[in-house]
Design a protein around this motif. Sequence first.
Motif, PDB file in Angstrom:
ATOM      1  N   LEU A 167     -16.565  -7.066  -7.347  1.00 22.59           N
ATOM      2  CA  LEU A 167     -15.571  -6.245  -6.958  1.00 22.59           C
ATOM      3  C   LEU A 167     -15.717  -4.807  -6.692  1.00 22.59           C
ATOM      4  N   VAL A 168     -16.520  -4.327  -7.465  1.00 14.98           N
ATOM      5  CA  VAL A 168     -16.892  -2.623  -7.253  1.00 14.98           C
ATOM      6  C   VAL A 168     -17.365  -2.584  -5.687  1.00 14.98           C
ATOM      7  N   SER A 169     -18.354  -3.321  -5.420  1.00 14.80           N
ATOM      8  CA  SER A 169     -19.007  -3.031  -3.998  1.00 14.80           C
ATOM      9  C   SER A 169     -18.044  -3.295  -3.068  1.00 14.80           C
ATOM     10  N   THR A 170     -17.122  -4.224  -3.162  1.00 14.35           N
ATOM     11  CA  THR A 170     -16.260  -4.486  -2.169  1.00 14.35           C
ATOM     12  C   THR A 170     -14.896  -3.509  -1.865  1.00 14.35           C
ATOM     13  N   GLY A 171     -14.666  -2.891  -3.170  1.00 19.37           N
ATOM     14  CA  GLY A 171     -13.747  -1.755  -3.255  1.00 19.37           C
ATOM     15  C   GLY A 171     -14.316  -0.657  -2.606  1.00 19.37           C
ATOM     16  N   CYS A 172     -15.602  -0.381  -2.679  1.00 18.04           N
ATOM     17  CA  CYS A 172     -16.495   0.812  -2.012  1.00 18.04           C
ATOM     18  C   CYS A 172     -16.646   0.459  -0.602  1.00 18.04           C
ATOM     19  N   GLU A 173     -16.874  -0.807  -0.206  1.00 18.60           N
ATOM     20  CA  GLU A 173     -16.889  -1.001   1.162  1.00 18.60           C
ATOM     21  C   GLU A 173     -15.411  -0.503   1.972  1.00 18.60           C
TER      22      GLU A 173
ATOM     23  N   ILE B 181      -5.945 -10.703  -7.402  1.00 19.02           N
ATOM     24  CA  ILE B 181      -6.207  -9.386  -6.900  1.00 19.02           C
ATOM     25  C   ILE B 181      -4.697  -8.352  -6.767  1.00 19.02           C
ATOM     26  N   ASN B 182      -4.405  -7.438  -7.837  1.00 16.62           N
ATOM     27  CA  ASN B 182      -3.332  -6.586  -8.000  1.00 16.62           C
ATOM     28  C   ASN B 182      -3.943  -5.277  -7.699  1.00 16.62           C
ATOM     29  N   VAL B 183      -2.939  -4.509  -6.912  1.00  9.40           N
ATOM     30  CA  VAL B 183      -3.411  -3.220  -6.407  1.00  9.40           C
ATOM     31  C   VAL B 183      -2.045  -2.389  -6.786  1.00  9.40           C
ATOM     32  N   GLY B 184      -2.644  -1.008  -7.103  1.00  5.24           N
ATOM     33  CA  GLY B 184      -1.855   0.007  -7.716  1.00  5.24           C
ATOM     34  C   GLY B 184      -1.995   1.198  -6.625  1.00  5.24           C
ATOM     35  N   VAL B 185      -0.860   1.494  -5.995  1.00  9.32           N
ATOM     36  CA  VAL B 185      -1.009   2.718  -5.025  1.00  9.32           C
ATOM     37  C   VAL B 185      -0.199   3.903  -5.857  1.00  9.32           C
ATOM     38  N   SER B 186      -0.467   5.223  -5.185  1.00  5.96           N
ATOM     39  CA  SER B 186      -0.167   6.167  -5.855  1.00  5.96           C
ATOM     40  C   SER B 186      -0.006   7.298  -4.851  1.00  5.96           C
ATOM     41  N   GLY B 187       1.339   8.179  -5.036  1.00  5.17           N
ATOM     42  CA  GLY B 187       1.323   9.127  -3.860  1.00  5.17           C
ATOM     43  C   GLY B 187       2.148  10.426  -4.292  1.00  5.17           C
ATOM     44  N   PRO B 188       2.158  10.781  -5.662  1.00  5.89           N
ATOM     45  CA  PRO B 188       3.136  11.944  -5.719  1.00  5.89           C
ATOM     46  C   PRO B 188       3.107  13.188  -4.905  1.00  5.89           C
TER      47      PRO B 188
ATOM     48  N   GLN C  23      -0.826  -2.069   0.762  1.00 10.95           N
ATOM     49  CA  GLN C  23      -0.636  -3.496   1.296  1.00 10.95           C
ATOM     50  C   GLN C  23      -2.050  -3.914   2.271  1.00 10.95           C
ATOM     51  N   LEU C  24      -2.629  -2.884   2.787  1.00 11.44           N
ATOM     52  CA  LEU C  24      -3.725  -2.922   3.707  1.00 11.44           C
ATOM     53  C   LEU C  24      -4.955  -3.034   2.682  1.00 11.44           C
ATOM     54  N   VAL C  25      -4.990  -2.413   1.846  1.00 12.18           N
ATOM     55  CA  VAL C  25      -6.206  -2.543   0.874  1.00 12.18           C
ATOM     56  C   VAL C  25      -6.386  -3.852   0.303  1.00 12.18           C
ATOM     57  N   ALA C  26      -5.117  -4.246  -0.398  1.00 14.79           N
ATOM     58  CA  ALA C  26      -4.970  -5.479  -0.981  1.00 14.79           C
ATOM     59  C   ALA C  26      -5.460  -6.674  -0.340  1.00 14.79           C
ATOM     60  N   GLN C  27      -4.799  -6.619   0.868  1.00 13.92           N
ATOM     61  CA  GLN C  27      -5.231  -8.121   1.708  1.00 13.92           C
ATOM     62  C   GLN C  27      -6.624  -7.941   2.077  1.00 13.92           C
ATOM     63  N   GLU C  28      -7.250  -6.815   2.444  1.00 15.06           N
ATOM     64  CA  GLU C  28      -8.737  -6.567   2.605  1.00 15.06           C
ATOM     65  C   GLU C  28      -9.422  -7.186   1.607  1.00 15.06           C
ATOM     66  N   ALA C  29      -9.058  -6.710   0.223  1.00 15.57           N
ATOM     67  CA  ALA C  29      -9.918  -6.993  -0.927  1.00 15.57           C
ATOM     68  C   ALA C  29      -9.692  -8.472  -1.280  1.00 15.57           C
ATOM     69  N   SER C  30      -8.344  -8.937  -1.045  1.00 13.46           N
ATOM     70  CA  SER C  30      -8.276 -10.289  -1.322  1.00 13.46           C
ATOM     71  C   SER C  30      -9.146 -11.443  -0.461  1.00 13.46           C
ATOM     72  N   LYS C  31      -9.164 -10.786   0.741  1.00  8.50           N
ATOM     73  CA  LYS C  31      -9.881 -11.591   1.899  1.00  8.50           C
ATOM     74  C   LYS C  31     -11.260 -11.773   1.561  1.00  8.50           C
ATOM     75  N   ARG C  32     -11.919 -10.572   1.253  1.00  8.71           N
ATOM     76  CA  ARG C  32     -13.089 -10.267   1.168  1.00  8.71           C
ATOM     77  C   ARG C  32     -13.895 -11.016  -0.001  1.00  8.71           C
ATOM     78  N   LEU C  33     -13.055 -10.940  -1.214  1.00  8.33           N
ATOM     79  CA  LEU C  33     -13.391 -11.254  -2.421  1.00  8.33           C
ATOM     80  C   LEU C  33     -13.147 -13.002  -2.612  1.00  8.33           C
ATOM     81  N   ASN C  34     -12.372 -13.450  -1.775  1.00  9.66           N
ATOM     82  CA  ASN C  34     -11.673 -14.804  -1.792  1.00  9.66           C
ATOM     83  C   ASN C  34     -11.104 -15.006  -3.007  1.00  9.66           C
ATOM     84  N   VAL C  35     -10.214 -14.002  -3.179  1.00  9.62           N
ATOM     85  CA  VAL C  35      -9.396 -14.323  -4.599  1.00  9.62           C
ATOM     86  C   VAL C  35      -7.957 -13.997  -4.016  1.00  9.62           C
TER      87      VAL C  35
END
Length: 454
Positions: free
Chosen positions: A56-62, A216-223, A257-269
Amino acid sequence: MINLYEVQETNKMIEESNLDVRTITMGISLLDCCDTDVDKVCENIYNKITTQAKNLVSTGCEIENEFGIPIVNKRISVTPISLVGGSCCKTTDDYVKIAKALDRAALEVGVNFLGGYSALVSKGMTDSDRLLIESIPKALASTERVCSSVNVGSTKTGIDMDAVKLLGEKILETAELTKDADSLGCAKLVVFCNAPDDNPFMAGAFHGVTEGDAVINVGVSGPGVVKRALEKVRGEDFGTLCETIKKTAFKVTRVGQLVAQEASKRLNVPFGIIDLSLAPTPAVGDSVAEILEEIGLESVGAPGTTAALALLNDQVKKGGVMASSYVGGLSGAFIPVSEDQGMIDAVEANALTLEKLEAMTCVCSVGLDMIAIPGDTKATTISGIIADEMAIGMINQKTTAVRLIPVIGKDVGEMVEFGGLLGYAPVMPVNRFGCDAFVNRGGRIPAPIHSFKN
């Protein structure tokens, strides 16, 4: 297709306005870890988490390095532990064993927080639920990464006031056990009404029983991005204001959305949801309070604050839902005091009170969040504050939450430093009139009449 202009625009939002993906959270079901032996359960939990989340962590960093999008946190949520430990935990120490196993697993895979040391008790407590709640102070005091939550109410079932009373006592006990760190343990404990199964944000995240084995659930932020956009339409009418917020929320959510889809694909989750909340940080320019002030308030807490927050929350949702087919979690605007520099400033200027914050929670995504209160506050007072907030969620059919921090040894006006994303906060006054007789009645507040929809 994404065009060059959109790429450049996203880069500017990252570089100039603190745009980030706040968290990639992997939800993991631990239902298959159940056993009658607590040591076996601990072993099963450790093995499942360290296997499922090992990359999880290494994929997020990638993804972060490849796309240039900051991903601040990589986290894990698990099945509410009162369900997992029901067959094996006979004492509070048994539950603390599981908490320590969760902490070891979180350390092994490298996440900063793991949520799900939780119980769902909106209609009543099982023996297992009660044991887990009783164990929370010791569990949070003896772990670093474990976060806890308890859902004590819902629109369909009402509010379990026995659990509310118990949690007032346990929050104070947690504060006492972690007083050497300014009662930091309480920052890892959230009390909910209508808790969602798929919230990726800590400390309230857990992997609901309606979810699959992993997600895989992703939280975005942009105040900061929203504030920068609103600076360009200063003085314009509400129609222009709303359109600007919606369009900005859309852009921010597309990044998630882009990050979530990439993380889902790479982690196969499987990809679960995007939580499009505006989650502030103590960093200058990354504040929900500053957005409200840009809308036209002299300070958060001024007349008009609740209306401005309602507008912001609604437009964020309207813009975000167009950017993803799977929006969930909490989604909207967070108003934690210690994590938002503008909120801190407003409290110090006496513009923002606990009562005004409660009014604001009627229209925002969460509730009374990261609020430091005097360490000598009575347990029944804390329970009364929780009950008020749960009632707002129950009646309004929305999620509300309470994360209060009674700081042992500190009084009104003193400053408390929590560090990192948790920030710092001035200790806020609470109403000193008692509610003991109300809290001590016992039983359950019934569900509202509009809950009958079958």
